[in-house]
Design a protein around this motif. Sequence first.
Motif, PDB file in Angstrom:
ATOM      1  N   ALA A  12      76.214  31.242  65.450  1.00  0.00           N
ATOM      2  CA  ALA A  12      75.372  29.818  64.826  1.00  0.00           C
ATOM      3  C   ALA A  12      75.160  30.105  63.423  1.00  0.00           C
ATOM      4  CB  ALA A  12      74.116  29.964  65.867  1.00  0.00           C
ATOM      5  N   ALA A  13      74.873  31.051  62.830  1.00  0.00           N
ATOM      6  CA  ALA A  13      74.669  30.952  61.446  1.00  0.00           C
ATOM      7  C   ALA A  13      75.996  30.628  60.692  1.00  0.00           C
ATOM      8  CB  ALA A  13      74.124  32.328  60.864  1.00  0.00           C
ATOM      9  N   ARG A  14      77.221  31.299  60.927  1.00  0.00           N
ATOM     10  CA  ARG A  14      78.267  30.933  60.682  1.00  0.00           C
ATOM     11  C   ARG A  14      78.676  29.418  60.688  1.00  0.00           C
ATOM     12  NH1 ARG A  14      81.910  34.241  63.368  1.00  0.00           N
ATOM     13  NH2 ARG A  14      80.812  36.056  62.109  1.00  0.00           N
ATOM     14  N   ARG A  15      78.477  28.924  61.670  1.00  0.00           N
ATOM     15  CA  ARG A  15      78.599  27.420  61.786  1.00  0.00           C
ATOM     16  C   ARG A  15      77.809  26.493  60.739  1.00  0.00           C
ATOM     17  NH1 ARG A  15      78.815  27.580  68.323  1.00  0.00           N
ATOM     18  NH2 ARG A  15      80.944  28.317  68.658  1.00  0.00           N
ATOM     19  N   ARG A  16      76.373  26.998  60.930  1.00  0.00           N
ATOM     20  CA  ARG A  16      75.642  25.934  59.947  1.00  0.00           C
ATOM     21  C   ARG A  16      76.089  26.411  58.420  1.00  0.00           C
ATOM     22  NH1 ARG A  16      70.981  28.102  62.591  1.00  0.00           N
ATOM     23  NH2 ARG A  16      69.124  27.100  61.763  1.00  0.00           N
ATOM     24  N   ILE A  17      76.557  27.696  58.049  1.00  0.00           N
ATOM     25  CA  ILE A  17      76.701  27.745  56.709  1.00  0.00           C
ATOM     26  C   ILE A  17      77.914  27.011  56.320  1.00  0.00           C
ATOM     27  CG2 ILE A  17      77.871  29.685  55.337  1.00  0.00           C
ATOM     28  CD1 ILE A  17      74.713  29.748  55.065  1.00  0.00           C
ATOM     29  N   VAL A  18      79.016  27.072  57.175  1.00  0.00           N
ATOM     30  CA  VAL A  18      80.202  26.322  57.043  1.00  0.00           C
ATOM     31  C   VAL A  18      79.978  24.928  56.896  1.00  0.00           C
ATOM     32  CG1 VAL A  18      82.608  25.462  58.163  1.00  0.00           C
ATOM     33  CG2 VAL A  18      81.618  27.939  57.973  1.00  0.00           C
ATOM     34  N   GLU A  19      79.155  24.333  57.807  1.00  0.00           N
ATOM     35  CA  GLU A  19      78.707  22.747  57.862  1.00  0.00           C
ATOM     36  C   GLU A  19      78.112  22.534  56.340  1.00  0.00           C
ATOM     37  OE1 GLU A  19      75.859  19.871  60.477  1.00  0.00           O
ATOM     38  OE2 GLU A  19      76.577  21.580  61.491  1.00  0.00           O
ATOM     39  N   MET A  20      77.221  23.268  56.273  1.00  0.00           N
ATOM     40  CA  MET A  20      76.205  22.868  54.906  1.00  0.00           C
ATOM     41  C   MET A  20      77.258  23.001  53.595  1.00  0.00           C
ATOM     42  SD  MET A  20      72.835  25.170  55.314  1.00  0.00           S
ATOM     43  CE  MET A  20      72.200  24.508  53.860  1.00  0.00           C
ATOM     44  N   ALA A  21      78.424  23.948  53.692  1.00  0.00           N
ATOM     45  CA  ALA A  21      79.118  24.042  52.444  1.00  0.00           C
ATOM     46  C   ALA A  21      80.024  22.854  52.500  1.00  0.00           C
ATOM     47  CB  ALA A  21      79.903  25.327  52.670  1.00  0.00           C
ATOM     48  N   PHE A  22      80.538  22.494  53.439  1.00  0.00           N
ATOM     49  CA  PHE A  22      81.456  21.397  53.510  1.00  0.00           C
ATOM     50  C   PHE A  22      80.833  20.107  53.074  1.00  0.00           C
ATOM     51  CE2 PHE A  22      84.492  24.201  55.412  1.00  0.00           C
ATOM     52  CZ  PHE A  22      85.812  23.813  54.539  1.00  0.00           C
ATOM     53  N   ASP A  23      79.748  19.836  53.509  1.00  0.00           N
ATOM     54  CA  ASP A  23      78.740  18.650  53.258  1.00  0.00           C
ATOM     55  C   ASP A  23      78.517  18.760  52.081  1.00  0.00           C
ATOM     56  OD1 ASP A  23      78.711  17.991  55.832  1.00  0.00           O
ATOM     57  OD2 ASP A  23      76.602  18.458  56.290  1.00  0.00           O
ATOM     58  N   TYR A  24      78.192  19.762  51.068  1.00  0.00           N
ATOM     59  CA  TYR A  24      77.875  19.655  49.630  1.00  0.00           C
ATOM     60  C   TYR A  24      79.077  19.942  48.841  1.00  0.00           C
ATOM     61  CZ  TYR A  24      72.850  19.936  51.208  1.00  0.00           C
ATOM     62  OH  TYR A  24      71.644  19.651  51.557  1.00  0.00           O
ATOM     63  N   SER A  25      79.995  20.339  49.266  1.00  0.00           N
ATOM     64  CA  SER A  25      81.220  20.811  48.469  1.00  0.00           C
ATOM     65  C   SER A  25      81.476  19.825  47.248  1.00  0.00           C
ATOM     66  CB  SER A  25      82.356  21.348  49.302  1.00  0.00           C
ATOM     67  OG  SER A  25      83.038  20.330  50.073  1.00  0.00           O
ATOM     68  N   PRO A  26      81.663  18.215  47.951  1.00  0.00           N
ATOM     69  CA  PRO A  26      82.276  17.139  47.029  1.00  0.00           C
ATOM     70  C   PRO A  26      81.360  17.093  45.755  1.00  0.00           C
ATOM     71  CG  PRO A  26      82.274  16.522  49.248  1.00  0.00           C
ATOM     72  CD  PRO A  26      81.485  17.706  49.341  1.00  0.00           C
ATOM     73  N   PHE A  27      79.990  17.436  45.757  1.00  0.00           N
ATOM     74  CA  PHE A  27      79.101  17.175  45.059  1.00  0.00           C
ATOM     75  C   PHE A  27      78.812  18.524  43.882  1.00  0.00           C
ATOM     76  CE2 PHE A  27      77.867  15.116  48.795  1.00  0.00           C
ATOM     77  CZ  PHE A  27      78.175  13.641  48.519  1.00  0.00           C
ATOM     78  N   PHE A  28      79.312  19.591  44.247  1.00  0.00           N
ATOM     79  CA  PHE A  28      78.972  20.831  43.579  1.00  0.00           C
ATOM     80  C   PHE A  28      80.129  21.828  43.224  1.00  0.00           C
ATOM     81  CE2 PHE A  28      75.028  20.044  45.831  1.00  0.00           C
ATOM     82  CZ  PHE A  28      74.088  19.667  44.712  1.00  0.00           C
TER      83      PHE A  28
END
Length: 74
Positions: A12-28
């Motif tokens: 579950a942690a891996r899924r959440r980290i991946v989701e967060m990373a892809f959500d924020y990656s266009p901006f950072f």
Amino acid sequence: MKRRSLLTRRIAARRRIVEMAFDYSPFFDRTRLERLLRERAPGLVQLVGEREMAAVLELATRPLRGGLLLAANA
């Protein structure tokens, strides 16, 4: 109430980290994205581990290649 196993929490942690990373990656960029994830979700980063974090950051910050890039230039 049944407690979740360590393996279930890691998945579950891996899924959440991946989701967060892809959500924020266009901006950072990679460095700022890593800092953001470590500050906002330190427990998830600890569960996932350093090698998995490096892999997630690599995938999330990789530039687009192939058909998507060619279609954008047309």
